[in-house]
Design a protein around this motif. Structure first.
Motif, short mmCIF file in Angstrom:
data_model
loop_
_atom_site.label_atom_id
_atom_site.label_comp_id
_atom_site.label_asym_id
_atom_site.label_seq_id
_atom_site.Cartn_x
_atom_site.Cartn_y
_atom_site.Cartn_z
N SER A 9 0.86 -1.18 0.00
CA SER A 9 0.00 0.00 0.00
C SER A 9 0.90 1.23 0.00
CB SER A 9 -0.89 0.00 1.24
OG SER A 9 -0.08 0.15 2.41
N ALA A 10 0.33 2.39 -0.26
CA ALA A 10 1.12 3.63 -0.27
C ALA A 10 1.76 3.86 1.10
CB ALA A 10 0.24 4.81 -0.66
N GLU A 11 1.01 3.56 2.16
CA GLU A 11 1.53 3.75 3.52
C GLU A 11 2.70 2.80 3.78
OE1 GLU A 11 -0.01 3.48 8.17
OE2 GLU A 11 -1.44 3.32 6.51
N GLU A 12 2.54 1.54 3.40
CA GLU A 12 3.62 0.56 3.61
C GLU A 12 4.85 0.93 2.78
OE1 GLU A 12 1.22 -3.62 4.40
OE2 GLU A 12 1.39 -2.86 2.35
N GLU A 13 4.62 1.35 1.54
CA GLU A 13 5.73 1.74 0.67
C GLU A 13 6.53 2.88 1.29
OE1 GLU A 13 5.82 4.16 -3.38
OE2 GLU A 13 5.18 2.07 -3.71
N ASN A 14 5.83 3.89 1.80
CA ASN A 14 6.52 5.03 2.42
C ASN A 14 7.30 4.60 3.64
OD1 ASN A 14 5.57 6.89 0.54
ND2 ASN A 14 3.71 7.33 1.70
N ARG A 15 6.75 3.66 4.42
CA ARG A 15 7.43 3.19 5.62
C ARG A 15 8.73 2.47 5.27
NH1 ARG A 15 3.59 0.47 7.62
NH2 ARG A 15 4.25 -1.69 7.34
N TYR A 16 8.68 1.61 4.26
CA TYR A 16 9.88 0.88 3.87
C TYR A 16 10.90 1.79 3.18
CZ TYR A 16 7.75 -3.57 5.13
OH TYR A 16 7.20 -4.60 5.83
N LEU A 17 10.41 2.78 2.45
CA LEU A 17 11.34 3.73 1.82
C LEU A 17 12.07 4.53 2.89
CD1 LEU A 17 9.20 5.03 -1.19
CD2 LEU A 17 11.38 3.81 -1.34
N SER A 18 11.34 4.93 3.92
CA SER A 18 11.97 5.67 5.03
C SER A 18 13.04 4.81 5.70
CB SER A 18 10.92 6.09 6.05
OG SER A 18 9.99 7.00 5.47
N THR A 74 17.62 3.75 -7.08
CA THR A 74 17.79 5.13 -7.56
C THR A 74 16.54 5.99 -7.36
OG1 THR A 74 17.10 4.51 -9.81
CG2 THR A 74 19.45 4.41 -9.32
N PHE A 75 15.48 5.41 -6.80
CA PHE A 75 14.23 6.15 -6.64
C PHE A 75 14.40 7.31 -5.66
CE2 PHE A 75 10.03 6.53 -4.44
CZ PHE A 75 9.33 7.06 -5.51
N LYS A 76 13.78 8.45 -6.02
CA LYS A 76 13.85 9.64 -5.18
C LYS A 76 12.43 10.03 -4.79
CE LYS A 76 18.07 11.31 -7.41
NZ LYS A 76 18.92 10.83 -6.31
N PRO A 77 12.00 9.68 -3.57
CA PRO A 77 10.62 9.95 -3.13
C PRO A 77 10.25 11.41 -3.17
CG PRO A 77 11.76 8.46 -1.61
CD PRO A 77 12.79 9.01 -2.53
N GLU A 78 11.25 12.29 -3.00
CA GLU A 78 10.96 13.72 -2.94
C GLU A 78 10.40 14.28 -4.25
OE1 GLU A 78 15.45 13.30 -3.68
OE2 GLU A 78 13.91 12.36 -2.46
N LYS A 79 10.52 13.52 -5.33
CA LYS A 79 9.98 13.98 -6.61
C LYS A 79 8.47 13.81 -6.70
CE LYS A 79 14.09 13.70 -9.51
NZ LYS A 79 14.63 13.25 -10.81
N GLY A 80 7.89 13.12 -5.72
CA GLY A 80 6.44 13.08 -5.62
C GLY A 80 5.72 11.95 -6.33
N ALA A 87 9.38 2.62 -11.32
CA ALA A 87 9.92 1.28 -11.56
C ALA A 87 9.45 0.71 -12.90
CB ALA A 87 9.51 0.33 -10.43
N ALA A 88 8.19 0.98 -13.27
CA ALA A 88 7.66 0.47 -14.54
C ALA A 88 8.51 0.96 -15.71
CB ALA A 88 6.20 0.89 -14.71
N LYS A 89 8.93 2.23 -15.66
CA LYS A 89 9.77 2.78 -16.72
C LYS A 89 11.14 2.10 -16.74
CE LYS A 89 7.64 7.38 -16.60
NZ LYS A 89 7.88 8.82 -16.36
N CYS A 90 11.72 1.89 -15.56
CA CYS A 90 13.04 1.26 -15.47
C CYS A 90 12.98 -0.19 -15.96
CB CYS A 90 13.55 1.30 -14.03
SG CYS A 90 13.91 2.97 -13.42
#
Length: 218
Positions: A9-18, A74-80, A87-90
């Motif tokens: 989920s978006a919440e889980e993704e943000n938690r793991y990215l942090s 290489t993902f940068k969360p700050e880009k929004g 990832a789909a593009k990569c």
């Protein structure tokens, strides 16, 4: 084909990215692994469009997973944007690079490999018996991907006047004009501005689109 775990989920993704960008190296590594594992379903989804290109689905997923790993690293969360979008593009880029490399190798080796001799004893290569150029499905897919990206950039990066001029100038996305390409002078008369002003707007708009395509790495 194996079953993949449900995406985060978006919440889980943000938690793991942090956690991945945190100071705890062990937690960072574990978070990165989870982000990869929970996005493998996305790899399979992107790889499906290349089925029928002569590659085994498992091989496509293996190559696509390399793109996913690069995306996570290489993902940068700050880009929004969401990780899945990036990832789909990569993943798509990694698969296209693989096909391009194999296509080049095939052309360099297979087409010039001897397959026999003629009645006079002259060596015959595969390229000698190819009577016509066959459709290049990978190149077609590459072109389609670039066009899709271009149409999106026209709507996202250009203002209303720039979009209008690009559509009229190149006959894209304008059914009312039947795909007809207009001259800068014709467009100027239509919009009530000078030809030179149309030229400046066109040049600026093309610069924006070129930058967008380069950023998309297509």
């Amino acid at each position: 084909m194996k079953t993949f775990e449900q995406p985060l989920s978006a919440e889980e993704e943000n938690r793991y990215l942090s956690a991945m960008y945190g100071d705890d190296k062990a937690a960072s590594h574990d978070a990165g692994q989870i982000l990869i594992e929970r996005n493998l379903r996305l790899v399979a989804h992107v790889a499906k469009k290349y089925m029928g290109c002569g590659e085994d689905m498992e091989d496509l997923i293996s190559i696509g997973t390399i793109g996913l790993i690069k995306a996570v690293n290489t993902f940068k969360p700050e880009k929004g944007s969401r990780l899945a979008t990036y990832a789909a593009k990569c993943i798509d880029n990694e698969l296209l690079m693989m096909f391009r490399a194999r296509k080049k190798l095939t052309r360099e080796i297979s087409l010039y490999e001897p397959i026999g001799t003629d009645k006079e004893g002259n060596e015959i290569n595969l390229i000698d018996v190819c009577e016509q150029e066959q459709p290049d499905i990978i190149e077609d897919m590459d072109t389609a991907a670039k066009l899709t990206c271009l149409y999106r950039l026209i709507n996202e990066r250009l203002d209303e006047r720039e979009r209008c001029i690009i559509k009229l100038r190149y006959g894209v996305l304008d059914s009312s004009m039947g795909g007809k390409e207009l001259t800068q002078r014709d467009i100027g008369q239509m919009l009530g501005i000078s030809r030179s002003y149309v030229s400046r707007i066109e040049k600026k708009a093309l610069g924006k689109l070129r930058a967008g395509l380069e950023a998309a790495k297509l």
